[in-house]
Design a protein around this motif. Structure first.
Motif, PDB file in Angstrom:
ATOM      1  N   SER A   1       1.120  -1.532   0.221  1.00 20.37           N
ATOM      2  CA  SER A   1       0.429   0.278  -0.198  1.00 20.37           C
ATOM      3  C   SER A   1       1.230   1.157   0.035  1.00 20.37           C
ATOM      4  N   ALA A   2       1.878   1.237   0.624  1.00 21.59           N
ATOM      5  CA  ALA A   2       3.031   2.097   0.584  1.00 21.59           C
ATOM      6  C   ALA A   2       3.997   2.733  -0.993  1.00 21.59           C
ATOM      7  N   LEU A   3       3.800   1.509  -1.523  1.00 27.19           N
ATOM      8  CA  LEU A   3       4.358   1.749  -2.786  1.00 27.19           C
ATOM      9  C   LEU A   3       3.092   2.875  -3.770  1.00 27.19           C
ATOM     10  N   THR A   4       1.895   2.166  -3.485  1.00 24.79           N
ATOM     11  CA  THR A   4       0.773   3.091  -3.922  1.00 24.79           C
ATOM     12  C   THR A   4       0.519   4.357  -3.529  1.00 24.79           C
ATOM     13  N   VAL A   5       0.463   4.675  -2.643  1.00 24.61           N
ATOM     14  CA  VAL A   5       0.521   6.029  -2.192  1.00 24.61           C
ATOM     15  C   VAL A   5       1.393   6.901  -1.995  1.00 24.61           C
ATOM     16  N   PHE A   6       2.357   6.262  -1.738  1.00 33.92           N
ATOM     17  CA  PHE A   6       3.574   7.602  -1.971  1.00 33.92           C
ATOM     18  C   PHE A   6       4.474   6.928  -3.064  1.00 33.92           C
ATOM     19  N   ALA A   7       3.792   7.148  -4.282  1.00 35.76           N
ATOM     20  CA  ALA A   7       4.246   6.729  -5.688  1.00 35.76           C
ATOM     21  C   ALA A   7       6.084   7.157  -6.633  1.00 35.76           C
ATOM     22  N   GLU A   8       5.246   8.651  -6.222  1.00 35.28           N
ATOM     23  CA  GLU A   8       6.435   9.800  -6.585  1.00 35.28           C
ATOM     24  C   GLU A   8       6.775   9.557  -6.452  1.00 35.28           C
ATOM     25  N   ASP A   9       6.937   9.525  -4.565  1.00 38.34           N
ATOM     26  CA  ASP A   9       7.778   9.484  -3.958  1.00 38.34           C
ATOM     27  C   ASP A   9       9.193   8.579  -3.971  1.00 38.34           C
ATOM     28  N   ILE A  10       9.146   6.966  -4.844  1.00 35.72           N
ATOM     29  CA  ILE A  10       9.614   5.745  -4.873  1.00 35.72           C
ATOM     30  C   ILE A  10      10.246   6.030  -6.698  1.00 35.72           C
ATOM     31  N   ALA A  11       9.311   6.554  -7.103  1.00 35.27           N
ATOM     32  CA  ALA A  11       9.421   7.327  -8.176  1.00 35.27           C
ATOM     33  C   ALA A  11      10.797   7.692  -8.839  1.00 35.27           C
ATOM     34  N   THR A  12      10.848   8.778  -7.403  1.00 33.33           N
ATOM     35  CA  THR A  12      12.734   9.609  -7.670  1.00 33.33           C
ATOM     36  C   THR A  12      13.837   8.708  -7.187  1.00 33.33           C
ATOM     37  N   HIS A  13      13.407   7.942  -6.556  1.00 29.63           N
ATOM     38  CA  HIS A  13      13.882   7.287  -5.859  1.00 29.63           C
ATOM     39  C   HIS A  13      14.916   6.208  -7.079  1.00 29.63           C
ATOM     40  N   ALA A  14      13.959   5.215  -7.501  1.00 25.34           N
ATOM     41  CA  ALA A  14      14.120   4.487  -8.602  1.00 25.34           C
ATOM     42  C   ALA A  14      15.154   4.971  -9.905  1.00 25.34           C
ATOM     43  N   SER A  15      14.481   6.459  -9.501  1.00 26.25           N
ATOM     44  CA  SER A  15      15.867   7.002 -10.486  1.00 26.25           C
ATOM     45  C   SER A  15      17.032   6.990 -10.264  1.00 26.25           C
ATOM     46  N   GLY A  16      16.836   6.984  -9.283  1.00 26.17           N
ATOM     47  CA  GLY A  16      18.625   7.403  -8.777  1.00 26.17           C
ATOM     48  C   GLY A  16      18.933   8.309  -8.185  1.00 26.17           C
ATOM     49  N   SER A  17      17.945   9.451  -8.705  1.00 28.72           N
ATOM     50  CA  SER A  17      18.127  11.148  -7.864  1.00 28.72           C
ATOM     51  C   SER A  17      17.961  10.998  -6.775  1.00 28.72           C
ATOM     52  N   GLY A  18      17.258  10.281  -5.561  1.00 33.81           N
ATOM     53  CA  GLY A  18      16.533  10.569  -5.228  1.00 33.81           C
ATOM     54  C   GLY A  18      15.690  11.226  -4.140  1.00 33.81           C
ATOM     55  N   CYS A  19      15.168  11.923  -3.168  1.00 33.66           N
ATOM     56  CA  CYS A  19      13.620  12.577  -3.566  1.00 33.66           C
ATOM     57  C   CYS A  19      14.375  14.311  -2.227  1.00 33.66           C
ATOM     58  N   GLY A  20      15.672  13.844  -2.313  1.00 31.23           N
ATOM     59  CA  GLY A  20      16.203  14.969  -1.155  1.00 31.23           C
ATOM     60  C   GLY A  20      15.638  15.470  -0.246  1.00 31.23           C
ATOM     61  N   LEU A  21      14.119  14.690   0.707  1.00 34.26           N
ATOM     62  CA  LEU A  21      13.503  14.715   1.575  1.00 34.26           C
ATOM     63  C   LEU A  21      14.405  14.104   3.249  1.00 34.26           C
ATOM     64  N   SER A  22      13.889  14.377   4.186  1.00 39.25           N
ATOM     65  CA  SER A  22      14.257  14.048   5.897  1.00 39.25           C
ATOM     66  C   SER A  22      14.443  12.796   5.506  1.00 39.25           C
ATOM     67  N   SER A  23      15.126  12.075   5.849  1.00 36.82           N
ATOM     68  CA  SER A  23      15.429  10.565   6.317  1.00 36.82           C
ATOM     69  C   SER A  23      15.577  10.981   7.572  1.00 36.82           C
ATOM     70  N   GLY A  24      15.057  11.576   8.434  1.00 45.05           N
ATOM     71  CA  GLY A  24      14.606  11.025   9.535  1.00 45.05           C
ATOM     72  C   GLY A  24      13.630  10.572  10.497  1.00 45.05           C
ATOM     73  N   LEU A  25      13.369   9.778  10.778  1.00 49.70           N
ATOM     74  CA  LEU A  25      12.389   8.973  11.928  1.00 49.70           C
ATOM     75  C   LEU A  25      11.239   9.789  12.425  1.00 49.70           C
ATOM     76  N   THR A  26      10.167   9.403  11.886  1.00 52.13           N
ATOM     77  CA  THR A  26       8.883   9.691  12.330  1.00 52.13           C
ATOM     78  C   THR A  26       8.191   9.146  13.320  1.00 52.13           C
ATOM     79  N   LEU A  27       7.785   7.881  12.239  1.00 55.55           N
ATOM     80  CA  LEU A  27       6.594   6.879  12.508  1.00 55.55           C
ATOM     81  C   LEU A  27       7.176   5.977  14.119  1.00 55.55           C
ATOM     82  N   PRO A  28       6.457   5.547  14.237  1.00 53.60           N
ATOM     83  CA  PRO A  28       6.735   5.113  16.046  1.00 53.60           C
ATOM     84  C   PRO A  28       7.368   3.983  15.962  1.00 53.60           C
TER      85      PRO A  28
END
Length: 489
Positions: free
Chosen positions: A392-419
């Motif tokens: 379900s995450a691959l569908t909802v966050f498809a745009e973010d996933i696509a930037t990583h698949a392209s090799g460019s990365g999303c450039g967003l913070s990787s600090g964890l927020t989920l508990p």
């Protein structure tokens, strides 16, 4: 109780039922409970089952199985075997996003004990066992509540189980009650039938803490008054854990069918980039659905979600969704028991595929293949739940996933927020100055180590050792001819 209770904040939207009295007392002792809810009524077996049928009482721990059907199966087995049943309260939630049962047992334990006592008397139970997570506030509150009630008509005891994700699985919990490790059985068993699946071989009725509390409320109110709030198909209220990183979570009592957007707004939470409902075995939903999404089983199912244990997590905007999903999937893989192929191989391969994708070296299709491998094949529902979370995450966050698949990365913070528990796990490490490429380690720890084309070990990236992997790791360390392997943090 001399020690203070440390539990989440509690709120309500609508009538206070499960949370009644919590605005006046941190914890309702027996006297406060009786003043708030009144005396416990008596009900025959047929009367209690009729009430459960009328309100369609279902398990509130995630599976939503009808209480009356489970109870009838248990009673039928008890009559055939001639052995009185055992009733179990499952208070071991086991996953970080859900704290509603622990809060209920800590602050209103007598409401839960009322429900299971009512059923124990009606069903002629031999014993009641209340399982709580070790280290939780319920570990103090429940034994105190049993003592406050004096001599209950049915023997009642508390059991502390490890605070792990799998501890709350019904088979694992019953094994713990029977004095064994709190691990799911390798093959599915039915607690209602007794035998190897029941407590002491007896037919066993196991429900989570909120389910028993709802039964106590329904017996006091009656089906019609119980159904004044909620929806026609799902009457009553429910407890929802709303996570608010970096602030502590809040437990909210809401009428079934309440708007997710209203609940989030009341807790000061924005839907963000996506909303996870149902915990880490639940499904991600896009934020645009939140305004019209009802918190009910049927409403969430229509949107492709699941109510599960009724926990809600919103992913803030501006954080890397893939990093968050990978961290949780890694924790879920570590929490598995490794008793079946999907957990031993499928979950680690899913995490490896997610990590490769985050480096731009993988693809969403590779993650889908790995996550789907174990669906429907596990000894318990853990692989299916992880697959639901990841896919379900691959569908909802498809745009973010696509930037990583392209090799460019999303450039967003990787600090964890989920508990997640903030614990440093043990890991295997290689001293490359010593390693001579003997390859023995890969045969001793095949679930942890593979070999590169030159015979040197390849370890899973950033992989903590799950409990079931530690014997393999220790064996490989002890037998490495070059003393090049070690276990560290």
């Amino acid at each position: 109780m001399s020690e203070p209770l440390v539990v989440p904040e509690v709120r309500r939207l609508g009538p206070a039922r499960l949370t009644a009295g919590m605005d006046r007392w941190d914890r309702l002792d027996f006297a406060a409970h009786r003043r708030t809810h009144g005396p416990l009524p008596r009900a025959s077996r047929s009367e209690l089952l009729a009430v459960a049928d009328r309100i369609d009482l279902r398990g509130r721990g995630g599976a939503a199985f009808p209480f009356a059907r489970k109870a009838r199966a248990t009673l039928g087995a008890a009559e055939r075997s001639g052995r009185a049943p055992v009733l179990v309260v499952n208070g071991a939630e086991g996953e970080p996003p859900s704290v509603k049962d622990a809060t209920l047992l800590a602050r209103a334990p007598h409401l839960v004990l009322d429900g299971v006592t009512l059923a124990a008397l009606a069903f002629g139970a031999a014993e009641v066992v209340v399982a709580v997570a070790s280290g939780s506030a319920a570990e103090l509150s429940v034994p105190a509540a049993i003592a406050e009630r004096g001599r209950d008509p049915v023997p009642m005891r508390t059991l502390c189980v490890p605070d792990r994700f799998v501890s709350g699985e019904s088979g694992a919990l019953i094994r713990a009650v029977n004095g064994r490790a709190a691990l799911p059985p390798s093959r599915p068993v039915r607690a209602a039938e007794g035998g190897r699946g029941g407590v002491s071989g007896r037919p066993t009725l196991l429900c989570n803490a909120e389910t028993w509390a709802q039964l106590a409320l329904a017996a006091r109110l009656g089906p019609d008054a119980f159904a004044v709030v909620g929806t026609p198909d799902e009457p009553g209220t429910l407890l929802v854990t709303v996570n608010r990183s970096p602030r502590p979570p809040v437990v909210v009592e809401v009428p079934a069918g309440a708007s997710l957007a209203v609940v989030l707004d009341a807790c000061g939470v924005d839907p963000g980039a996506g909303v996870l409902v149902g915990g880490y075995h639940g499904a991600w939903l896009p934020p645009h659905l939140a305004p019209d999404l009802p918190l009910s089983r049927t409403g969430l199912a229509a949107a492709g979600g699941t109510l599960g244990a009724a926990s809600v997590v919103a992913l803030p905007r501006g954080v890397c969704a893939l990093a968050e999903i990978t961290a949780v999937a890694g924790w879920l893989a570590d929490e598995s028991t490794g008793q079946c192929g999907p957990c031993r191989r499928g979950l680690p391969e899913t995490v490896d595929a997610l990590r490769a994708l985050s480096r731009g070296a993988g693809s969403a299709s590779a993650v889908r293949r790995a996550a789907a491998l174990g669906r429907g094949r596990g000894a318990c529902a853990h692989p299916d739940g992880v697959a639901r979370f990841v896919l379900s995450a691959l569908t909802v966050f498809a745009e973010d996933i696509a930037t990583h698949a392209s090799g460019s990365g999303c450039g967003l913070s990787s600090g964890l927020t989920l508990p997640l528990p903030r614990q440093a796990g043990e890991r295997l490490a290689v001293d490359w100055a010593r390693c001579a490429g003997h390859g023995l380690c890969a045969s001793l720890a095949p679930d942890l180590i593979t070999l590169d084309p030159h015979g040197f070990p390849l370890l899973r990236e950033n992989a903590n050792l799950a409990p079931w992997q530690r014997p393999q790791a220790r064996r490989a360390v002890a037998r490495c001819p070059a003393l090049a392997l070690r276990i560290g943090r």
